[in-house]
Design a protein around this motif. Structure first.
Motif, PDB file in Angstrom:
ATOM      1  N   SER A 114      44.793  40.880  33.960  1.00 31.98           N
ATOM      2  CA  SER A 114      44.771  41.858  35.041  1.00 31.98           C
ATOM      3  C   SER A 114      44.188  41.184  36.277  1.00 31.98           C
ATOM      4  O   SER A 114      43.476  40.175  36.185  1.00 31.98           O
ATOM      5  CB  SER A 114      43.912  43.069  34.651  1.00 31.98           C
ATOM      6  N   ALA A 115      44.463  41.740  37.436  1.00 30.40           N
ATOM      7  CA  ALA A 115      43.900  41.203  38.677  1.00 30.40           C
ATOM      8  C   ALA A 115      42.380  41.237  38.622  1.00 30.40           C
ATOM      9  O   ALA A 115      41.708  40.323  39.105  1.00 30.40           O
ATOM     10  CB  ALA A 115      44.424  41.999  39.868  1.00 30.40           C
ATOM     11  N   GLN A 116      41.829  42.272  38.005  1.00 31.16           N
ATOM     12  CA  GLN A 116      40.374  42.374  37.882  1.00 31.16           C
ATOM     13  C   GLN A 116      39.809  41.237  37.027  1.00 31.16           C
ATOM     14  O   GLN A 116      38.771  40.660  37.355  1.00 31.16           O
ATOM     15  CB  GLN A 116      39.990  43.729  37.283  1.00 31.16           C
ATOM     16  N   GLU A 117      40.496  40.902  35.930  1.00 32.02           N
ATOM     17  CA  GLU A 117      40.042  39.801  35.076  1.00 32.02           C
ATOM     18  C   GLU A 117      40.073  38.467  35.828  1.00 32.02           C
ATOM     19  O   GLU A 117      39.162  37.647  35.701  1.00 32.02           O
ATOM     20  CB  GLU A 117      40.910  39.703  33.816  1.00 32.02           C
ATOM     21  N   VAL A 118      41.120  38.256  36.620  1.00 30.28           N
ATOM     22  CA  VAL A 118      41.222  37.026  37.403  1.00 30.28           C
ATOM     23  C   VAL A 118      40.098  36.969  38.432  1.00 30.28           C
ATOM     24  O   VAL A 118      39.418  35.947  38.580  1.00 30.28           O
ATOM     25  CB  VAL A 118      42.601  36.910  38.092  1.00 30.28           C
ATOM     26  N   THR A 119      39.876  38.078  39.124  1.00 30.57           N
ATOM     27  CA  THR A 119      38.805  38.138  40.125  1.00 30.57           C
ATOM     28  C   THR A 119      37.462  37.842  39.493  1.00 30.57           C
ATOM     29  O   THR A 119      36.672  37.042  40.014  1.00 30.57           O
ATOM     30  CB  THR A 119      38.777  39.530  40.801  1.00 30.57           C
ATOM     31  N   GLN A 120      37.201  38.461  38.357  1.00 30.46           N
ATOM     32  CA  GLN A 120      35.925  38.269  37.660  1.00 30.46           C
ATOM     33  C   GLN A 120      35.751  36.805  37.252  1.00 30.46           C
ATOM     34  O   GLN A 120      34.687  36.221  37.468  1.00 30.46           O
ATOM     35  CB  GLN A 120      35.866  39.181  36.438  1.00 30.46           C
ATOM     36  N   TYR A 121      36.777  36.206  36.684  1.00 31.50           N
ATOM     37  CA  TYR A 121      36.706  34.804  36.268  1.00 31.50           C
ATOM     38  C   TYR A 121      36.415  33.908  37.480  1.00 31.50           C
ATOM     39  O   TYR A 121      35.548  33.037  37.425  1.00 31.50           O
ATOM     40  CB  TYR A 121      38.020  34.384  35.605  1.00 31.50           C
ATOM     41  N   LEU A 122      37.170  34.120  38.564  1.00 32.51           N
ATOM     42  CA  LEU A 122      36.998  33.281  39.749  1.00 32.51           C
ATOM     43  C   LEU A 122      35.604  33.441  40.342  1.00 32.51           C
ATOM     44  O   LEU A 122      34.972  32.459  40.740  1.00 32.51           O
ATOM     45  CB  LEU A 122      38.080  33.610  40.788  1.00 32.51           C
ATOM     46  N   GLN A 123      35.091  34.676  40.392  1.00 31.89           N
ATOM     47  CA  GLN A 123      33.759  34.910  40.937  1.00 31.89           C
ATOM     48  C   GLN A 123      32.704  34.208  40.077  1.00 31.89           C
ATOM     49  O   GLN A 123      31.787  33.582  40.601  1.00 31.89           O
ATOM     50  CB  GLN A 123      33.451  36.416  41.009  1.00 31.89           C
ATOM     51  N   GLU A 124      32.838  34.323  38.758  1.00 32.54           N
ATOM     52  CA  GLU A 124      31.885  33.673  37.854  1.00 32.54           C
ATOM     53  C   GLU A 124      31.915  32.151  38.018  1.00 32.54           C
ATOM     54  O   GLU A 124      30.874  31.504  38.053  1.00 32.54           O
ATOM     55  CB  GLU A 124      32.185  34.048  36.400  1.00 32.54           C
ATOM     56  N   GLU A 125      33.109  31.596  38.133  1.00 30.91           N
ATOM     57  CA  GLU A 125      33.247  30.154  38.330  1.00 30.91           C
ATOM     58  C   GLU A 125      32.614  29.712  39.661  1.00 30.91           C
ATOM     59  O   GLU A 125      31.913  28.703  39.708  1.00 30.91           O
ATOM     60  CB  GLU A 125      34.731  29.726  38.321  1.00 30.91           C
TER      61      GLU A 125
END
Length: 131
Positions: A114-125
């Motif tokens: 999901s777009a939310q999962e991608v956003t979360q991953y990128l923010q964490e990275e």
């Protein structure tokens, strides 16, 4: 074109979908860009069950290789990372469009998030790289 060699292309092609996904997401941050496919009707969206999904790639070469086989009417087009993070992903989250990360072929599909999962991953990275 990015800076991958023919050997890099072969090695990346051998990665499992989960490894390709991690690689692609980290490269988005590192290079400040990603690639999608664009045709006369706009950005290429695929149907997966009842969901629309946008295929994205870490390197132009992979978008070009994928497009050539399956979508010859499309061309690889660069997406700037800041626009991806601030405009694309929130918009995709709002309309329920999924992200198909680094697909290779029908046999080796990418990971769908999901777009939310991608956003979360990128923010964490990005947060972890600041430390």
């Amino acid at each position: 074109m990015s800076d991958i060699t023919g050997q890099d292309f072969i090695e990346l092609s051998k990665l499992q979908p989960e490894e390709r996904c991690d690689y692609a997401l980290s490269r988005m941050i590192e290079y400040g860009q990603l690639w999608g496919l664009y045709g006369e009707n706009g950005w290429l969206l695929l149907q997966a069950d009842d969901d629309a999904c946008l295929p994205v790639f870490p390197h132009e070469e992979f978008a070009k290789a994928w497009e050539k086989d399956d979508f010859p009417d499309c061309e690889p087009k660069q997406i700037e990372f800041d626009a991806w993070l601030q405009q694309w992903l929130p918009g995709m989250e709002k309309n329920g469009t999924l992200v198909l990360v680094f697909p290779l072929s029908d046999d080796e599909e990418g990971i769908m998030l999901s777009a939310q999962e991608v956003t979360q991953y990128l923010q964490e990275e990005m947060d972890s790289s600041k430390n």
